[in-house]
Design a protein around this motif. Structure first.
Motif, mmCIF file in Angstrom:
data_model
loop_
_atom_site.group_PDB
_atom_site.id
_atom_site.type_symbol
_atom_site.label_atom_id
_atom_site.label_comp_id
_atom_site.label_asym_id
_atom_site.label_seq_id
_atom_site.Cartn_x
_atom_site.Cartn_y
_atom_site.Cartn_z
ATOM 1 N N LEU A 72 0.812 -1.221 0.000
ATOM 2 C CA LEU A 72 0.000 0.000 0.000
ATOM 3 C C LEU A 72 0.847 1.273 0.000
ATOM 4 N N THR A 73 2.063 1.166 -0.473
ATOM 5 C CA THR A 73 2.922 2.352 -0.517
ATOM 6 C C THR A 73 4.102 2.146 -1.454
ATOM 7 N N LEU A 74 4.622 3.249 -1.953
ATOM 8 C CA LEU A 74 5.956 3.320 -2.539
ATOM 9 C C LEU A 74 6.702 4.332 -1.678
ATOM 10 N N HIS A 75 7.876 3.996 -1.226
ATOM 11 C CA HIS A 75 8.568 4.776 -0.201
ATOM 12 C C HIS A 75 9.016 6.142 -0.715
ATOM 13 N N THR A 76 8.669 7.180 0.019
ATOM 14 C CA THR A 76 9.173 8.539 -0.225
ATOM 15 C C THR A 76 9.532 9.146 1.128
ATOM 16 N N TRP A 77 10.200 10.283 1.103
ATOM 17 C CA TRP A 77 10.595 10.931 2.348
ATOM 18 C C TRP A 77 9.392 11.310 3.209
ATOM 19 N N GLU A 78 8.271 11.613 2.571
ATOM 20 C CA GLU A 78 7.100 12.035 3.347
ATOM 21 C C GLU A 78 6.632 10.943 4.312
ATOM 22 N N HIS A 79 6.865 9.679 3.964
ATOM 23 C CA HIS A 79 6.463 8.576 4.843
ATOM 24 C C HIS A 79 7.293 8.518 6.123
#
Length: 403
Positions: free
Chosen positions: A240-247
């Motif tokens: 349920l995600t693709l990793h970015t800095w916002e996470h």
């Protein structure tokens, strides 16, 4: 068996990478393609959008025979340290060649540049210090120093990112007295910093990640191999995600605000009072992007500050990073994946390897392994708890992917 090595991030693997793999084999006549791939966090100080395991599958599905891990102690570093670590691993595994993409496409130009810089290193270092004192960022200081130093217009320019990395690969080979032969592939169409995707089949990784973040995966289908597209879609569906800095921003913000300035000062790459600026700017921000806009200064590049943010997030200190990087050779080489052809190479070269090749992380030892375990756990933190705990357990026992 002849082997060619490539230093990669594959964030994600795209058609330009496929072209390089094909060209590397053609240029060198190698039987085996080996990549050393950044683990969970990358040189620009960013989390990889998908795990190293998904990126390993992308590589193996598109002509790569062996995928080795480039540990955090090298993958989140300036160009020189990044290149030194990567070349040391490729040398230890038994590569005959290394291939890198460049805006030049001429390997002789890189060798001439290394020779030129060796002759003028003292003067160059002095000029860099002078420009740094004027408030220039390190990349701008080095570029300005090089321009002032250079008298021969035929010398390769140290301004393009891939030329800079290529210079450091060739320099590392020379300094490590490696028998590896350097080769280069001319980059096609997309520029390294290009931020928009055109109708052409080759796009920059920057533009691909931007398109994924702002729209959806369909926008990149024509610029990545089918396997990459499917693996990205599968990862997003499963986790349920693709990793970015916002996470990671909430965790980073908590880390900074719950740490005193003296402790922040001990974090790797926290220099010249940055601990105060980190604290004062992050407490006002509601997102990573907002914080970086406030945090950014003329003296430090976006990439440099993102790397500092990564080290704060992973609690990586100056002391332990210096200890981990004190050795020229890595303490172990971790194998993430292989084809049958890659397996054959591993067997045939076993007797010539001095550095341990590990197939399970449970066998890793030393400060390099301690750091890698911690940063992997941090990388997995945005996942749902059931996935997070599962992946943490798997990290120790998982065997390499066989394609």
């Amino acid at each position: 068996m002849k082997a060619v090595g490539i230093v990669v991030e594959y964030n994600p693997f795209h058609n330009g990478h496929l072209y390089q793999v094909e060209q590397a084999k053609e240029i060198t006549g190698a039987d085996v393609v080996i990549v050393v791939m950044s683990s969970s966090f990358l040189q620009r100080g960013e989390p990889a959008i998908v795990s190293k395991w998904s990126r390993t599958e992308m590589a193996l599905a598109n002509g790569v025979d062996l995928v080795l891990e480039l540990p955090y102690i090298y993958s989140t570093q300036k160009a020189e340290t990044f290149a030194n670590g990567a070349i040391a691993i490729l040398d230890a595994i038994g590569c005959d060649y290394v291939n890198f993409g460049s805006e030049s496409g001429d390997i002789l130009a890189f060798k001439q540049l290394v020779s030129f810089m060796n002759q003028h290193q003292t003067e160059f270092n002095k000029l860099v210090k002078e420009f740094t004192k004027l408030g220039y960022s390190y990349p701008r200081a080095t570029s300005s120093a090089f321009s002032k130093l250079q008298t021969d217009s035929n010398v390769l320019q140290l301004s393009e990112p891939n030329n800079i990395l290529g210079y450091h690969y060739v320099k590392a080979i020379k300094e490590q007295r490696s028998a590896i032969q350097a080769t280069t592939t001319l980059r096609r169409q997309a520029h390294y910093h290009e931020s928009t995707i055109s109708p052409h089949p080759i796009a920059s990784a920057t533009s691909i990640r931007k398109a994924i973040a702002e729209t959806d995966l369909q926008q990149i289908e024509h610029v990545v191999p089918k396997q990459t597209f499917n693996l990205l879609a599968t990862y997003k569906r499963n986790y349920l995600t693709l990793h970015t800095w916002e996470h990671y921003f909430d965790l980073l913000q908590y880390k900074v605000l719950s740490t005193n300035r003296e402790q922040l000062r001990e974090i790797y790459e926290c220099e010249e009072g940055l601990e105060y600026r980190v604290y004062e700017t992050i407490k006002k921000a509601s997102s990573f992007a907002e914080w970086m806009q406030e945090f950014k200064t003329k003296r430090y590049t976006w990439t440099r500050l993102q790397r500092l943010a990564t080290h704060i997030l992973t609690n990586t200190s100056k002391v332990e990073m210096e200890e981990a990087c004190a050795f020229v050779k890595p303490s172990y080489i971790r194998l993430l994946g292989m084809t049958r052809n890659g397996q054959t190479f591993i067997k045939k070269t076993k007797q010539h390897r001095e550095t341990p090749l590990i197939t399970k992380f449970a066998k890793a030892e030393g400060i390099q392994a301690q750091i890698e375990e911690r940063i992997t756990n941090v990388y997995l933190s945005p996942l749902q708890k059931k996935h997070q705990l599962h992946e943490m357990r798997q990290e120790f026992s998982r065997s390499p992917i066989i394609y």
